[in-house]
Design a protein around this motif. Structure first.
Motif, PDB file in Angstrom:
ATOM      1  N   ARG A  43       1.028  -1.060  -0.277  1.00 19.59           N
ATOM      2  CA  ARG A  43       0.085  -0.046   0.182  1.00 19.59           C
ATOM      3  C   ARG A  43       1.164   1.152   0.184  1.00 19.59           C
ATOM      4  N   GLN A  45       0.458   4.118  -1.076  1.00 18.94           N
ATOM      5  CA  GLN A  45       0.115   5.139  -1.029  1.00 18.94           C
ATOM      6  C   GLN A  45      -0.485   5.200  -0.199  1.00 18.94           C
ATOM      7  N   SER A  46      -0.119   4.420   0.837  1.00 20.08           N
ATOM      8  CA  SER A  46      -1.115   4.915   2.774  1.00 20.08           C
ATOM      9  C   SER A  46      -0.200   6.169   3.211  1.00 20.08           C
ATOM     10  N   THR A  47      -0.854   6.913   4.802  1.00 18.84           N
ATOM     11  CA  THR A  47      -0.087   8.283   4.279  1.00 18.84           C
ATOM     12  C   THR A  47       0.412   8.357   5.677  1.00 18.84           C
TER      13      THR A  47
END
Length: 202
Positions: A43, A45-47
């Motif tokens: 993932r 894109q995880s912040t």
């Protein structure tokens, strides 16, 4: 301070490394470059659980590890491996118990296929059990590890503290210093907040 945790702004500036021991600086630069160039996240894109988080954990692990083990290159390298791989195999940003074990499998397969990184069982065990309650994690390590157990358990404590020091990214009450396990980490909450503020967009 108003906290916003959505957009990573940059990597940790090199100026933040100037006051650190040379071995910590060198290992941090080496493994942060490796992290961004070579490591693949389920993932990305995880912040809160992708490469920027792992980079900060890498820094905190090397600093605390150096304060405990000095210039022990093997111990510091094991901490670096654990830091850059530990959250790579998350399915979500919630508890996701088991992502540590999945990361450990990915780490093993990565080392088996890439000749320039040597598999370290200490790193595999730190990441395998980092998402498990301490007592269960240490029992698992005791069952699997065949080297110096006191050193291995200290590495585990250091790594879990390094991961915890980045909990500021979850909000102003994300980190409770009372739960930190090691003396070096207990002195670092304000420093870890400072590093977060240097790497997130406010």
């Amino acid at each position: 301070t108003e906290f916003k945790f959505s957009i990573p702004a940059m990597n940790i500036p090199k100026t933040e490394l100037d006051s650190l021991p040379a071995i910590v600086q060198n290992l941090f630069i080496k493994w942060s470059e490796f992290l961004y160039d070579r490591v693949v996240f389920n993932r990305p894109q995880s912040t809160i659980h992708a490469a920027p988080h792992c980079e900060r954990v890498l820094l905190f692990a090397l600093i605390t590890g150096h304060r405990v083990f000095g210039d022990d290159h093997t111990a510091l390298t094991a901490l670096a491996h654990a830091a850059v791989f530990h959250d790579t195999r998350r399915f979500d940003d919630n508890l996701d118990t088991g992502h540590g074990a999945r990361a450990s499998v990915y780490y093993r397969s990565f080392c088996d296929s890439e000749p320039d990184i040597d598999f370290m069982p200490e790193a595999a065990l730190m990441m395998k059990y980092h998402d498990i309650e301490d007592l269960r994690g240490k029992n698992g390590i005791k069952n699997e590890y065949h080297g110096s157990l006191p050193k291995m358990l200290k590495l585990y404590d250091i790594f879990k503290d390094a991961d915890a020091l980045d909990r500021w990214r979850l909000g102003p009450y994300g980190l409770n210093p009372r739960y930190l396990r090691t003396a070096p980490a207990q002195s670092m909450p304000q420093y870890s907040l400072h590093i977060l503020q240097k790497t997130l967009d406010y």
